[in-house]
Motif scaffolding. Structure first.
Motif, PDB file in Angstrom:
ATOM      1  N   GLY A 256       0.668  -1.026  -0.030  1.00 14.31           N
ATOM      2  CA  GLY A 256      -0.096   0.082  -0.118  1.00 14.31           C
ATOM      3  C   GLY A 256       0.880   1.266  -0.083  1.00 14.31           C
ATOM      4  N   ASP A 257       0.391   2.327  -0.090  1.00 12.26           N
ATOM      5  CA  ASP A 257       0.928   3.522  -0.275  1.00 12.26           C
ATOM      6  C   ASP A 257       1.844   3.910   0.958  1.00 12.26           C
TER       7      ASP A 257
ATOM      8  N   ARG B  15       5.216   2.166   0.522  1.00 13.80           N
ATOM      9  CA  ARG B  15       6.041   2.335  -0.754  1.00 13.80           C
ATOM     10  C   ARG B  15       7.623   2.837  -0.206  1.00 13.80           C
TER      11      ARG B  15
ATOM     12  N   GLY C 211      -2.536  -3.434  -2.259  1.00 11.73           N
ATOM     13  CA  GLY C 211      -2.626  -1.674  -1.984  1.00 11.73           C
ATOM     14  C   GLY C 211      -2.265  -0.772  -2.780  1.00 11.73           C
ATOM     15  N   SER C 212      -1.257  -0.896  -3.847  1.00 10.33           N
ATOM     16  CA  SER C 212      -1.012  -0.070  -4.770  1.00 10.33           C
ATOM     17  C   SER C 212       0.095  -0.704  -5.710  1.00 10.33           C
ATOM     18  N   ASN C 213       0.387  -0.092  -6.694  1.00 10.89           N
ATOM     19  CA  ASN C 213       1.398  -0.561  -7.803  1.00 10.89           C
ATOM     20  C   ASN C 213       2.624   0.241  -7.364  1.00 10.89           C
TER      21      ASN C 213
ATOM     22  N   SER D 218      -1.697  -5.725  -9.313  1.00  7.38           N
ATOM     23  CA  SER D 218      -1.820  -5.168  -8.308  1.00  7.38           C
ATOM     24  C   SER D 218      -3.240  -5.019  -7.944  1.00  7.38           C
TER      25      SER D 218
ATOM     26  N   SER E  61      -6.053  -1.857  -5.768  1.00  2.00           N
ATOM     27  CA  SER E  61      -5.987  -0.669  -4.935  1.00  2.00           C
ATOM     28  C   SER E  61      -6.333  -1.026  -3.604  1.00  2.00           C
ATOM     29  N   PRO E  62      -6.455  -0.089  -2.533  1.00  2.00           N
ATOM     30  CA  PRO E  62      -6.771  -0.373  -1.347  1.00  2.00           C
ATOM     31  C   PRO E  62      -8.260  -0.831  -1.246  1.00  2.00           C
TER      32      PRO E  62
END
Length: 314
Positions: free
Chosen positions: A152-153, A156, A182-184, A199, A201-202
């Motif tokens: 997730g962000d 990162r 959660g994120s790419n 991937s 998204s949240p």
């Protein structure tokens, strides 16, 4: 009310207490002296600004005890964390005031308890671990040839120190699917030479757990930077891995020295991951037995209920 921290630390446990222990729970959109006068205890999850301080002071003015719950070291965020800019010195001081002024503070780890005790040396600081709700049953059955990044962000920055190793390993193992949750992380996915990654998204935490068990990855990776903030984090990743039946790759931090986990030391992420891909993966059976014995929500809530009753004098 609906984020993952609330699921593990606030509304999740409290709603179970409503059902099991018959406590009465109110979540008013506006808090005034009127509803504070009528309640026996005020529970504040992760208060961090002047509003939280004001609500706590208002509760005390009405004779209502206050419990604050923290699951992160808000006072030492790494610069790469997206919340670093948000948590200004004023916010950090407000969180400290809430912790100092509360009748009791609940945290998820001993490391976080040490942080709070550094400015609340004589107060009540209790460690209540994150725990798995009892309605969750262990998933059994075959695992998919998938590696799941628990990301997730907000993670990162944690993956940056293993990016070169991860790109190399993904490209060397095209028969494995790599799922980034959660994120790419484009710094990785744009350098993958095969179409073997995806991937998402949240998503809300209950849906996340359903998806995790549906995918049933053989391996979950949880890389974290070596920073005090991460040392104070709890071992939710380990609980979730055991729930899905997955082996977990995590840093050699105290909270991850658990059965079912492969711990890597600094610089050793890639070697450890490749060994897991080659079949050197621990069983989760012992992890599940330990969670059943020590990390079930019914037991954690007994500790919460005892503390609440002490504070309200029952």
């Amino acid at each position: 009310l609906h984020d993952s921290q609330s699921w593990w630390r606030a509304m999740g446990p409290l709603q179970d207490m409503v059902r099991v222990d018959q406590i009465s729970l109110e979540t008013p959109s506006q808090i005034t002296w009127v509803n504070l006068r009528s309640c026996s205890l005020l529970f504040l999850q992760r208060p961090f600004d002047s509003r939280g301080v004001g609500i706590m002071q208002m509760a005390h003015s009405q004779g209502t005890p206050v419990v604050c719950d923290f699951d992160d070291d808000l006072w030492d965020l790494p610069k790469g964390n997206p919340a670093y800019i948000q948590y200004t010195p004023e916010w950090k001081d407000a969180a400290r005031q809430c912790a100092v002024g509360a009748d009791a503070v609940i945290v998820s780890t001993e490391q976080l308890a040490e942080r709070v005790r550094s400015f609340k040396p004589k107060g009540k600081v209790h460690v209540i671990k994150n725990a798995l709700p009892n309605f969750y049953k262990w998933r059994n059955g075959p695992l998919s040839k998938t590696v799941w990044w628990r990301g997730g962000d907000y993670h990162r920055h944690d993956i940056k120190h293993v990016v070169p190793q991860l790109i190399e390993i993904i490209n060397k193992n095209p028969d494995w699917h790599w799922l980034f949750g959660g994120s790419n992380p484009f710094e990785i996915t744009e350098n993958i030479t095969h179409d073997n990654h995806s991937s998402h998204s949240p998503i809300p935490i209950p849906e996340y757990h359903v998806k995790l068990q549906h995918v049933a990855p053989a391996i979950i990776i949880n890389p974290l930077q070596d920073h005090p903030f991460n040392h104070s984090k709890s071992n939710i990743g380990w609980i979730e891995a055991a729930l899905a039946g997955s082996a977990l790759l995590a840093p050699d931090f105290p909270q991850f020295r658990e059965p079912g986990v492969v711990n890597y030391k600094e610089g050793g992420f890639g070697e450890a991951l490749q060994a897991m891909l080659d079949g050197q993966r621990p069983s989760v059976d012992i992890a599940r037995r330990k969670i059943d014995a020590e990390y079930r929500l019914s037991d954690a809530n007994k500790v919460r209920l005892k503390l609440f009753r002490e504070l309200i004098g029952k």
